[in-house]
Design an enzyme around this catalytic site. Structure first.
Site, short mmCIF file in Angstrom:
data_model
loop_
_atom_site.label_atom_id
_atom_site.label_comp_id
_atom_site.label_asym_id
_atom_site.label_seq_id
_atom_site.Cartn_x
_atom_site.Cartn_y
_atom_site.Cartn_z
N HIS A 48 0.82 -1.22 0.00
CA HIS A 48 0.00 0.00 0.00
C HIS A 48 0.85 1.27 0.00
O HIS A 48 0.32 2.37 -0.20
CB HIS A 48 -0.93 0.02 1.21
N ARG A 74 7.35 -5.35 3.32
CA ARG A 74 6.14 -6.09 2.99
C ARG A 74 6.00 -6.15 1.48
O ARG A 74 5.99 -5.13 0.79
CB ARG A 74 4.89 -5.44 3.59
N GLU A 149 -5.26 -12.06 7.96
CA GLU A 149 -6.13 -10.89 7.87
C GLU A 149 -7.43 -11.18 7.12
O GLU A 149 -8.06 -10.25 6.60
CB GLU A 149 -5.38 -9.71 7.23
N ASP A 175 -8.17 -5.27 7.61
CA ASP A 175 -8.63 -6.27 6.65
C ASP A 175 -9.32 -7.43 7.37
O ASP A 175 -10.30 -8.00 6.86
CB ASP A 175 -7.47 -6.79 5.81
#
Length: 268
Positions: A48, A74, A149, A175
């Site tokens: 993100h 990530r 998640e 999430d």
């Protein structure tokens, strides 16, 4: 300040708790500042955030120039090539999002291990650049965290935690809440119960329980709960909150802190 990732890695492996800063931007300056402040890790978010493959090594260098923080990244998805690229770049831990089954967790682990344990291709770029003798095995680094998640991952969390090569689980509360039919933000009972289940399962399996938090206050509560790998802020969230607070103070209280600016981090 000299960089020795052994300190936070050894503390984490010995059962201590570590706190991290989440990098949404690709700013080497903010990465270096975060490390210099004493964070145990700085996570470069390729899912993100704005970090891309070409940013990983410059950002890693900035983190290591600032202090002893581990470099964590990530990946955007559970993809063999990107996981191997980050390992070759010399990061200290990798977080893989949206892991829904033991098979997906095993695929991530195999991307980090050389044959015969895994499928990783030989090409330790960072070690070769620095003149280090690259080991033909993972040798405990990078650590692998898989994100729980969604409801699928929640239902298989015990099996996921038992996968060889998985060092920890990392919860994305927002999430997870969406998957449970809730919304990000104030935690509803179903999300609270799911987080407690994941934590207890990780502890029983002997893997590191991690979680994403938006503020230091929330991170302190998760530490007390038993989590050991805790993101407590983000660069853009902390910067926005600090800018807004300084502006309000400079204006003698006339300026109002914008909605959301008091939130020091971004919850996932």
């Amino acid at each position: 300040m000299p960089h020795t990732t052994a300190a936070p890695l050894e503390r984490l492996r010995s059962g201590d708790t570590v706190h991290g800063m989440w990098m949404m931007s690709s700013s080497a300056d903010l990465a270096r500042i975060s490390s210099s402040l004493g964070y145990d890790y700085v996570c470069l978010d390729m899912q993100h955030g704005l970090a891309r493959a070409e940013h990983i090594m410059p950002l890693s260098d900035a983190v290591r120039a600032g202090g002893d923080a581990m470099v964590v990244a990530r990946v955007p998805d559970n993809r063999f090539t990107e996981i191997g690229m980050l390992a070759d770049a010399g990061v200290d831990a990798i977080i893989v999002p949206l892991v829904s089954s033991a098979a997906e967790a095993r695929a991530a682990a195999e991307a980090l291990d050389y044959p015969p344990r895994g499928r990783r291709s030989w090409g330790p770029t960072n070690a070769l650049m620095l003149g280090h003798d690259p080991a033909p095995e993972r040798a405990g680094a990078p650590l692998l965290f898989v994100m729980i998640e969604n409801t699928a991952g929640l239902s298989e969390v015990a099996e996921i935690c038992r996968v060889d090569g998985v060092d920890g689980v990392y919860i994305g509360p927002s999430d997870l809440a969406l998957s449970l039919g809730s919304l990000p933000g104030p935690e509803e009972p179903a999300t609270t119960e799911a987080i407690a289940t994941i934590l207890a399962t990780a502890q029983e399996a002997g893997v590191i329980p991690g979680i994403h938090c938006g503020t230091g206050e929330e991170a302190a509560a998760r530490r007390a709960q038993g989590f050991r790998f805790i993101t407590s802020s983000s660069d853009i969230g902390a910067a926005r909150a600090a800018y807004a607070a300084d502006l309000a103070q400079a204006a003698g209280g006339v300026a109002q802190v914008p909605d959301g600016a008091a939130q020091g981090g971004v919850r996932y």
